[in-house]
Design a protein around this motif. Structure first.
Motif, PDB file in Angstrom:
ATOM      1  N   ARG A 206       3.640  -0.112   2.436  1.00  0.00           N
ATOM      2  CA  ARG A 206       4.420  -0.295   1.202  1.00  0.00           C
ATOM      3  C   ARG A 206       5.789   0.380   1.338  1.00  0.00           C
ATOM      4  N   ARG A 207       5.774   1.608   1.847  1.00  0.00           N
ATOM      5  CA  ARG A 207       7.038   2.353   2.009  1.00  0.00           C
ATOM      6  C   ARG A 207       7.982   1.629   2.966  1.00  0.00           C
TER       7      ARG A 207
ATOM      8  N   SER B  14       8.941  -4.061  -3.634  1.00  0.00           N
ATOM      9  CA  SER B  14       7.637  -3.701  -3.083  1.00  0.00           C
ATOM     10  C   SER B  14       6.916  -4.976  -2.612  1.00  0.00           C
TER      11      SER B  14
ATOM     12  N   SER C 194      -0.260   2.427   2.171  1.00  0.00           N
ATOM     13  CA  SER C 194       0.897   3.070   1.525  1.00  0.00           C
ATOM     14  C   SER C 194       2.062   3.214   2.523  1.00  0.00           C
TER      15      SER C 194
ATOM     16  N   ASP D 244      -2.573   2.331   7.150  1.00  0.00           N
ATOM     17  CA  ASP D 244      -2.560   2.857   5.797  1.00  0.00           C
ATOM     18  C   ASP D 244      -1.629   1.990   4.965  1.00  0.00           C
TER      19      ASP D 244
END
Length: 337
Positions: free
Chosen positions: A315-316, A326, A312, A310
């Motif tokens: 990214r985290r 980021s 995201s 995933d």
């Protein structure tokens, strides 16, 4: 010999250079918790961490940010111990490069060297693996200044026909690079490397001695294997993870790879002040930055390559690793490379 020990001659040369720029030798030794007597013992070694403290204190005390370049320039072949003697016995510069790529870990940890030959040029890529950009810069300065200085000593020449590319922006002492390296230097490049004309490879050092080279190579070989067997679990886990690439193992899989129970594995790493997760994060971060610097690899593809299903989550994780930047910001910052 522990893995992260350096020849004591490095300390002596660094102190001389710092003293020339106005620092007090005894004060610096004090800060590093060392004494004069240690410097007198040619067999003594200096832990790498102590050397870092010394270097950073010397830069602070002298206010000379290009100190590492000056230090690299002053390194003599004999200051590298048996490695230096091996280099001095080589029959030509090509053999010097071969010895360097084979045994550089005796002097430089946390880096990898890659030699490439293209048409009429040979280049050595320098990849530091430290977390702090300034440590990477110091390692790079030291390597290039030391290498050029060694070739000058070996061939008794004033200037080496070379070209240096550096992957970081020019610091405010860029003139010192020109003066000390004495060859074209380009900043903000894709990778850090030094290039030579292939013709330089045939140049012969005057001390060439094949019989002695064999002997010194055996000693280097022995030091290297002693060093690798004393290397901590952390280094081995790191290498295991780097080779795993996409399919990163779980802690349990890693423990069984090293023939340990998860509990012993955790404890052994904790003895080295590190956790499996921390090493995994370091490796993923370094690989992520390498992929993101490549214009052909998108953020989504990078996430994929690192085994994140995933984007995201990736990214985290990346924001956590890189103090709030980021992946797309990182990519933008490095897009011009």
């Amino acid at each position: 010999m522990k893995v992260r020990d350096l020849p004591i001659s490095y300390v002596a040369i660094l102190l001389d250079v710092a003293e020339n720029f106005g620092a007090s030798k005894s004060e610096l030794l004090n800060l590093a918790g060392m004494d004069e007597a240690t410097l007198e013992n040619p067999e003594a070694r200096c832990p790498e961490e102590t050397f870092r403290v010394l270097l950073n204190s010397a830069i602070q005390k002298t206010g000379k940010h290009s100190l590492t370049l000056h230090f690299g320039q002053q390194l003599t072949l004999t200051s590298h111990g048996v490695f230096g003697y091996a280099v001095m016995s080589c029959r030509n510069i090509q053999q010097v490069i071969d010895i360097l790529t084979k045994y550089y870990r005796l002097l430089l940890n946390n880096v990898s060297l890659i030699v490439k030959t293209e048409d009429d040029r040979i280049s050595i890529e320098f990849h530091p693996a430290r977390t702090r950009p300034e440590d990477c810069r110091h390692d790079t300065e030291l390597f290039f200044a030391g290498l050029l200085s060694s070739i000058k000593h070996l061939l008794h020449i004033e200037r080496v026909d070379a070209e240096v590319e550096l992957e970081y922006p020019a610091p405010d002492y860029r003139e010192d690079y020109q003066t000390i390296l004495d060859c074209p230097v380009h900043f903000d490049q894709k990778i850090s490397r030094i290039g030579f004309p292939i013709a330089l490879m045939d140049e012969k050092p005057e001390y060439a001695n094949p019989a002695m080279l064999k002997l010194y190579e055996q000693q280097c070989e022995e030091l290297l294997s002693r060093m690798q067997s004393s290397e901590g679990l952390r280094v081995k886990v790191r290498e295991y993870l780097v080779s795993a690439k996409q399919q990163f193992p779980s802690l349990e899989q890693a423990a069984s790879h090293f023939y340990m129970s998860p509990r012993t594995f955790r404890r052994r790493l904790s003895d080295e002040n590190v956790s499996f997760q921390k090493i995994l994060d370091e490796v993923r971060r370094e690989l992520a930055e390498t992929y993101l610097r490549n214009p052909a690899i998108s953020v989504n593809h990078t996430a994929d390559l690192l085994g994140f299903h995933d984007v995201s989550n990736f990214r985290r994780a990346f924001i956590r690793w890189s103090d709030g930047i980021s992946p797309s910001e990182f990519k933008k910052q490095h897009a011009h490379h």
